[in-house]
Design an enzyme around this catalytic site. Structure first.
Site, PDB file in Angstrom:
ATOM      1  N   THR A  37       0.735 -11.009  22.358  1.00 11.37           N
ATOM      2  CA  THR A  37       1.454 -10.554  23.721  1.00 11.37           C
ATOM      3  C   THR A  37       0.685  -9.028  23.422  1.00 11.37           C
ATOM      4  O   THR A  37       0.644  -8.387  24.123  1.00 11.37           O
ATOM      5  CB  THR A  37       2.379 -10.485  22.909  1.00 11.37           C
ATOM      6  OG1 THR A  37       3.154 -10.014  21.984  1.00 11.37           O
ATOM      7  CG2 THR A  37       3.761 -12.111  23.130  1.00 11.37           C
ATOM      8  N   GLY A 126      -2.972 -11.682   5.010  1.00  9.53           N
ATOM      9  CA  GLY A 126      -2.139 -12.039   6.941  1.00  9.53           C
ATOM     10  C   GLY A 126      -1.196 -11.182   6.596  1.00  9.53           C
ATOM     11  O   GLY A 126      -0.779 -11.412   7.131  1.00  9.53           O
ATOM     12  N   LEU A 127      -0.842 -10.443   5.402  1.00  6.73           N
ATOM     13  CA  LEU A 127       0.168  -9.519   5.640  1.00  6.73           C
ATOM     14  C   LEU A 127      -0.671  -7.828   5.542  1.00  6.73           C
ATOM     15  O   LEU A 127       0.440  -6.852   5.587  1.00  6.73           O
ATOM     16  CB  LEU A 127       0.999  -9.021   4.434  1.00  6.73           C
ATOM     17  CG  LEU A 127       1.345 -10.673   3.431  1.00  6.73           C
ATOM     18  CD1 LEU A 127       1.945 -11.214   2.127  1.00  6.73           C
ATOM     19  CD2 LEU A 127       2.475 -10.960   4.968  1.00  6.73           C
ATOM     20  N   SER A 129      -3.446  -6.351   4.642  1.00  7.83           N
ATOM     21  CA  SER A 129      -4.314  -5.000   3.859  1.00  7.83           C
ATOM     22  C   SER A 129      -4.651  -3.684   4.108  1.00  7.83           C
ATOM     23  O   SER A 129      -4.656  -2.833   4.235  1.00  7.83           O
ATOM     24  CB  SER A 129      -4.367  -5.882   2.808  1.00  7.83           C
ATOM     25  OG  SER A 129      -5.496  -6.303   2.942  1.00  7.83           O
ATOM     26  N   ASP A 174      -0.618  -3.580  13.439  1.00 13.87           N
ATOM     27  CA  ASP A 174      -0.670  -3.584  11.982  1.00 13.87           C
ATOM     28  C   ASP A 174      -0.337  -2.343  11.608  1.00 13.87           C
ATOM     29  O   ASP A 174       0.202  -2.455  11.049  1.00 13.87           O
ATOM     30  CB  ASP A 174      -2.056  -4.544  11.994  1.00 13.87           C
ATOM     31  CG  ASP A 174      -1.925  -6.093  12.036  1.00 13.87           C
ATOM     32  OD1 ASP A 174      -1.168  -6.818  12.347  1.00 13.87           O
ATOM     33  OD2 ASP A 174      -2.906  -6.281  11.423  1.00 13.87           O
TER      34      ASP A 174
HETATM   35  P1  ADP Z   1      -5.772  -8.684   6.406  1.00 15.05           P
HETATM   36  O1  ADP Z   1      -5.616  -7.301   6.283  1.00 15.05           O
HETATM   37  O2  ADP Z   1      -4.827  -9.585   6.338  1.00 15.05           O
HETATM   38  O3  ADP Z   1      -5.088  -8.091   4.595  1.00 15.05           O
HETATM   39  P2  ADP Z   1      -8.268  -8.290   6.238  1.00 15.05           P
HETATM   40  O4  ADP Z   1      -9.241  -9.528   6.256  1.00 15.05           O
HETATM   41  O5  ADP Z   1      -7.859  -7.931   7.876  1.00 15.05           O
HETATM   42  O6  ADP Z   1      -7.230  -8.846   6.100  1.00 15.05           O
HETATM   43  O7  ADP Z   1      -8.558  -7.163   5.111  1.00 15.05           O
HETATM   44  C1  ADP Z   1      -8.477  -7.406   3.787  1.00 15.05           C
HETATM   45  C2  ADP Z   1      -9.410  -6.511   3.793  1.00 15.05           C
HETATM   46  O8  ADP Z   1      -9.595  -5.128   3.676  1.00 15.05           O
HETATM   47  C3  ADP Z   1     -10.700  -6.478   2.535  1.00 15.05           C
HETATM   48  O9  ADP Z   1     -11.307  -7.950   2.529  1.00 15.05           O
HETATM   49  C4  ADP Z   1     -10.737  -5.262   2.091  1.00 15.05           C
HETATM   50  O10 ADP Z   1     -12.171  -5.401   2.377  1.00 15.05           O
HETATM   51  C5  ADP Z   1      -9.858  -4.136   2.701  1.00 15.05           C
HETATM   52  N1  ADP Z   1      -8.979  -3.813   1.493  1.00 15.05           N
HETATM   53  C6  ADP Z   1      -7.172  -3.638   2.134  1.00 15.05           C
HETATM   54  N2  ADP Z   1      -7.137  -3.568   0.645  1.00 15.05           N
HETATM   55  C7  ADP Z   1      -8.037  -2.836  -0.162  1.00 15.05           C
HETATM   56  C8  ADP Z   1      -7.870  -2.403  -1.292  1.00 15.05           C
HETATM   57  N3  ADP Z   1      -6.629  -2.091  -2.316  1.00 15.05           N
HETATM   58  N4  ADP Z   1      -9.172  -1.881  -2.275  1.00 15.05           N
HETATM   59  C9  ADP Z   1     -10.431  -1.839  -0.895  1.00 15.05           C
HETATM   60  N5  ADP Z   1     -10.481  -2.608   0.121  1.00 15.05           N
HETATM   61  C10 ADP Z   1      -8.992  -3.782   0.614  1.00 15.05           C
HETATM   62 MG    MG Z   2      -6.224  -6.919   8.729  1.00 17.02          MG
END
Ligand code: ADP
Ligand code: MG
Length: 384
Positions: A37, A126-127, A129, A174
């Site tokens: 949405t 999917g959380l 990060s 997000d």
């Molecule tokens: P999601 O947001 O769902 O976890 P994404 O593919 O959007 O998945 O984001 C994940 C990417 O974000 C990782 O591959 C990395 O490049 C980056 N990332 C996330 N957390 C960290 C971290 N603590 N240190 C370094 N890179 C990070």
């Molecule tokens: Mg992401």
């Protein structure tokens, strides 16, 4: 020493040979309802979760940034503000450089920082990060240079960075929930004007996230296809977005649309209504209503938006058999795998976990990861 903040301080000293000045953190998130949405100018209802990214920093007098993350040991990323260069495909530093590049484009001028990052938000599950990383970093840069951006402005810069530098066409949800989350609350976001409202979560409910571990194939192409189908449907009715389309108008024009466009639009229109109703149901502690709305949302994603998988449908089915109307369960996130979210009476948490452990792997050959969460505060500075 599992606390990300302590680990980030340790990593900082090991990397830069001195103590850090300040500590910031930002949470991951889960969307309770309101799927696909956001880019249709609609409503979403995410909550920030008690998994977060910690960033410790030391101010520099120049415009240089140096960053290290325990997720990529041994790499120190360096760049100068305004000279981020081209993104390197799939590199974690894109999320930080994207933020400073977006600041530069907006005419903002922070000082440089040395940075150490440690997170317990699982990456790629999917959380979100990525938003936790961007928003923790943005909060640090903003505070250390006293730029006085609002949390919403930090979220917008983070989104711009992810869109333009990382190359991911994500919406604002997000970043907004990571910046603006409130403990024990979800956030009802109106993606049309970015207005938001904290919604109290009943303290009788547990927040459970289940990662199906289904390999997410075709996500990007299917996501883009859904976006196009939504745009086509809105355009057909001469509208900017599906936000302004009513169900009655859609039904009246059904024969003029492809079946796919009709079903995509029906999902978005009904999901917007469910999301607002779910916020009211949460606020008024009407768990049976919430249960129904989450079930309808899942069915709409399965039948109209066509983004679930058999494994995900199975997870939702076995959890819903346990909880009945004493909680809600649905797929959360973009689809084609990923996570299921359940809000369930505390008394049923153990039974939900046991059911998943007994049945899911047997049926699918996949192990699920189960995260017991609580709704948490958004990004902030923490006394270091
Ligand atoms: P999601 O947001 O769902 O976890 P994404 O593919 O959007 O998945 O984001 C994940 C990417 O974000 C990782 O591959 C990395 O490049 C980056 N990332 C996330 N957390 C960290 C971290 N603590 N240190 C370094 N890179 C990070
Ligand atoms: Mg992401």
């Amino acid at each position: 020493m599992s606390n990300p903040s302590q680990r980030a301080n340790k990593l900082f000293v090991q990397t830069f040979g001195t103590q850090a000045d300040e500590l910031y953190c930002a949470p991951g998130r889960v969307n309770l309802i309101g799927e696909h949405t956001d880019y249709n100018d609609g409503f979403v209802l995410p909550a920030a979760i008690n998994f977060h990214t910690a960033i410790v920093v030391k101010r520099r007098d120049d415009l240089r940034f140096r960053a290290v993350s325990d997720a990529y040991p041994g790499e120190i990323e360096e760049w100068t503000f305004g000279e981020e260069g081209n993104p390197v495909a799939n590199h974690w530093s894109n999320y930080l450089k994207g933020f400073t590049a977006a600041m530069a484009t907006s005419g903002l001028a922070p000082k440089g920082l040395d940075i150490a990052v440690v997170s317990n938000v699982p990456m790629g599950a999917g959380l979100s990060s990525s938003a936790a990383l961007e928003v923790a970093f943005g909060t640090a840069v903003n505070d250390c240079s006293q730029i006085k951006l609002s949390p919403l402005a930090i979220a917008q810069l983070a989104q711009r960075g992810e869109n333009q530098f990382v190359g991911c066409a994500c919406g604002i949800m997000d970043q907004m929930i990571s910046a603006l989350g409130e403990k024990d609350h979800a956030l009802l976001i109106d993606c049309l004007d970015l207005d938001s409202e904290a919604v109290n979560m009943p303290d009788s409910l547990s927040l459970i996230i289940i990662n199906s571990n289904v390999q997410r194939g075709l996500v990007e192409s299917e996501y883009n296809l859904r976006r196009e189908q939504c745009e086509q449907a809105a355009e057909h009715f001469g509208l900017e977005s599906l936000r302004d389309l009513t169900l009655a108008t859609l039904e009246a024009g059904k024969s003029e649309l492809s079946d796919a466009c009709y079903k995509r639009a029906r999902h978005v229109i009904t999901e917007n209504r469910r999301t607002q109703n779910a916020a009211w149901a949460l606020e008024s502690n009407d768990i049976a209503k919430l249960s129904l709305l989450m079930a309808e949302s899942h069915n709409s994603m399965r039948d109209d938006f066509e983004i679930t998988t058999t494994e995900i449908d199975y997870l939702v089915e076995i959890v819903s058999e346990v909880i009945g109307d004493r909680g809600g369960v649905r797929m959360t996130g973009g689809g084609f795998g990923g996570c299921v979210v359940a809000l369930v009476d505390h008394e049923l948490t153990d039974a939900v976990v046991a059911t998943i452990e007994q049945k899911y792997a047997n049926k699918t050959g996949l192990e699920a990861n189960i995260y017991l969460c609580s709704a948490s505060d958004g990004a902030r500075r923490i006394d270091n």
